[in-house]
Write an enzyme that holds these catalytic residues in place. Structure first.
Site, PDB file in Angstrom:
ATOM      1  N   PRO A  34       0.789  -1.238   0.000  1.00  0.00           N
ATOM      2  CA  PRO A  34       0.000   0.000   0.000  1.00  0.00           C
ATOM      3  C   PRO A  34       0.822   1.289   0.000  1.00  0.00           C
ATOM      4  CG  PRO A  34       0.095  -0.880   2.216  1.00  0.00           C
ATOM      5  CD  PRO A  34       0.825  -1.875   1.339  1.00  0.00           C
ATOM      6  N   GLY A  35       2.174   1.182  -0.028  1.00  0.00           N
ATOM      7  CA  GLY A  35       2.963   2.392  -0.227  1.00  0.00           C
ATOM      8  C   GLY A  35       3.945   2.753   0.866  1.00  0.00           C
ATOM      9  N   GLY A  36       4.005   1.985   1.950  1.00  0.00           N
ATOM     10  CA  GLY A  36       4.880   2.346   3.054  1.00  0.00           C
ATOM     11  C   GLY A  36       6.351   2.390   2.667  1.00  0.00           C
ATOM     12  N   ASP A  39       9.086  -6.213  -3.061  1.00  0.00           N
ATOM     13  CA  ASP A  39       8.458  -6.616  -1.800  1.00  0.00           C
ATOM     14  C   ASP A  39       7.323  -7.545  -2.207  1.00  0.00           C
ATOM     15  OD1 ASP A  39       7.505  -6.862   0.754  1.00  0.00           O
ATOM     16  OD2 ASP A  39       6.761  -4.810   0.916  1.00  0.00           O
ATOM     17  N   CYS A  86       7.585 -10.473   3.853  1.00  0.00           N
ATOM     18  CA  CYS A  86       7.203 -10.432   5.267  1.00  0.00           C
ATOM     19  C   CYS A  86       6.776 -11.846   5.666  1.00  0.00           C
ATOM     20  CB  CYS A  86       6.080  -9.430   5.488  1.00  0.00           C
ATOM     21  SG  CYS A  86       5.763  -9.133   7.248  1.00  0.00           S
TER      22      CYS A  86
END
Length: 450
Positions: A264-266, A330, A383
């Site tokens: 989402p952009g982190g 990612d 993750c």
């Protein structure tokens, strides 16, 4: 009827029935219900506490009800889970836990289930948590089943964690990892670099490792997630994963960077800030349009001119061959490294998902390598500590690309940018752990193209 319990119940139901994400839905429901601060904290504790320990509570419910949870109406079961959490893991008085949970059954299920729910909850209330743990342990058929039920993790996840820990020489710390997964993490924030914010210690307690992160005690923990998005919530491990790419070596002005799966952009906004400060140019890509909008919103904290494409990342290698100097992949993964933040993920994934995801991860990695120019660096990040999604995917890429790729020593790169050494096992790749490093279980590999 307690408004906090209504919110918690409705979020649990949406998670179970609609595959909703608690971390996204709960704040919305809290705001819609206009809960007070006290009730908002209660709703949060009830929701996340119940999701984290659902496996243990389900086994307790089965013993108390003398029937499998699969034979219990889903809405009744969610009310029983909420009640079990209050009875076994909080200081809420027994009468309140039982009566409020029965009222949830009365409100959302059939009246014929009221007596059943009342009986099950009263049976649970008659024994202490330790006694229930003894009962669950005594009825387990294998050691892995016992550990899975007591720690509230699926057995296949237990086995995956054990293998990953043993690879890192941490095989004797499995219990610590499982315990860490069931404890709410401290809210961690980042002050984006190069945008006039000053240092992390201007806002709170600096992270032990990330040079940009900090925590803030008490009620002000989330108040600083403002400044137009330049201060935002972000796990320390996520910060380190992005910084491993941007600071792996000095940046040459004009470098072209890509965040291949940016939603989402982190990490994208951190890379954008790093690129702006060093004279590089960032592109972002996200295949899901709604997530691409989230990326654009995040990037606006740094610049409104950063392009965000919405294409399948597997096609970018063909569309832009040899174009980028640094690429962050990612990759979509099981999310097993962030179970303390997204506890429902442990109940949604299966070994079948791992097989499908590793195939996708390999295809995305091949595309990223194709899009990388000779001399460029690719960061492969998940993750998840599952070795099939981490070492397995990287090993496959190295086999396919031969001498084209060389792994860089990630522990050395990280030690060159962290406030304190991480004391990681010898590289080339790095696996972070909640119980050892205090971060999500991020895997980081850096690959240089020749």
């Amino acid at each position: 009827m307690s408004p906090a319990r209504i919110v918690a119940f409705e979020v649990l139901e949406a998670v179970e029935m609609d595959d909703a994400y608690a971390n996204l839905l709960l704040p919305v429901r809290i705001g819609r219900a206009a809960l007070s601060d006290v009730d908002a904290r209660l709703a949060t504790e009830l929701t996340y506490g119940t999701l984290r320990m659902r496996g243990f509570y389900d086994r307790v419910i089965e013993i108390a009800a003398n029937r499998p949870t699969s034979k219990i109406d889903p809405r009744v079961l969610d009310a029983l889970r909420l009640g079990a959490h209050q009875l076994l893991s909080t200081r809420i008085p027994t009468h309140a836990a039982v009566n409020e949970s029965v009222e949830l059954v009365r409100r959302y299920a059939t009246r014929s289930a009221i007596g059943f729910a009342n009986g099950v909850l009263r049976a649970i209330s008659r024994r202490s948590t330790d006694e229930w743990r003894d009962d669950v342990s005594a009825e387990a058929r294998t050691d892995d089943e016992r550990l899975a039920e007591l720690s509230s993790h699926p057995e296949w996840v237990i086995r995956a964690f054990r293998g990953a820990l043993e690879r890192d020489g941490l095989g004797d710390t499995l219990d610590e990892l499982l315990e860490a997964d069931n404890v709410a993490p401290v809210v961690n924030l980042i002050a984006l670099p190069g945008v006039g914010l000053g240092e992390p210690d201007d806002y709170g307690t600096p992270n032990r490792y990330s040079p940009l992160g900090f925590t803030r005690d008490g009620e002000g923990a989330l108040e600083l997630d403002v400044h137009g998005g330049r201060i935002r919530v972000q796990d320390e491990g996520s910060q380190l994963a992005a910084l491993a790419l941007s600071r792996a070596r000095p940046v040459v002005a004009g470098e072209r960077w890509l965040d291949l799966c940016a939603g989402p952009g982190g990490k994208a906004v951190l890379l954008a800030a790093e690129a702006l400060a060093s004279g590089a140019v960032l592109d972002a890509n996200e295949v899901i349009p709604v997530r691409a909008d989230l990326v654009r919103s995040a990037l606006s904290a740094v610049s409104t001119g950063i392009p965000v494409s919405v294409v399948d990342g597997r096609a970018i290698g063909d569309e832009r061959p040899g174009y980028y100097d640094r690429i962050l992949l990612d990759a979509p993964c099981t999310g097993l490294g962030a179970l303390r933040r997204r506890p429902e993920a442990r109940w949604r994934k299966s070994p079948r998902d791992v097989a499908e995801l590793t195939r996708l991860q390999g295809e995305l990695l091949d595309s990223a390598v194709a899009a990388l120019r000779p001399g460029g660096i690719l960061a492969y990040v998940t993750c998840s500590p599952h070795t099939a999604e981490t070492h397995g995917v990287v090993k496959g890429a190295l086999s396919r690309w031969g001498d084209t790729l060389t792994p860089l020593d990630v522990p050395t790169v990280l030690d060159g940018l962290t406030r304190h050494p991480l004391d990681l096992p010898a590289g080339p790749h790095a696996q972070l752990w909640p119980h050892r490093d205090g971060t999500d279980a991020m895997f980081i590999a850096l690959l240089e193209k020749h």
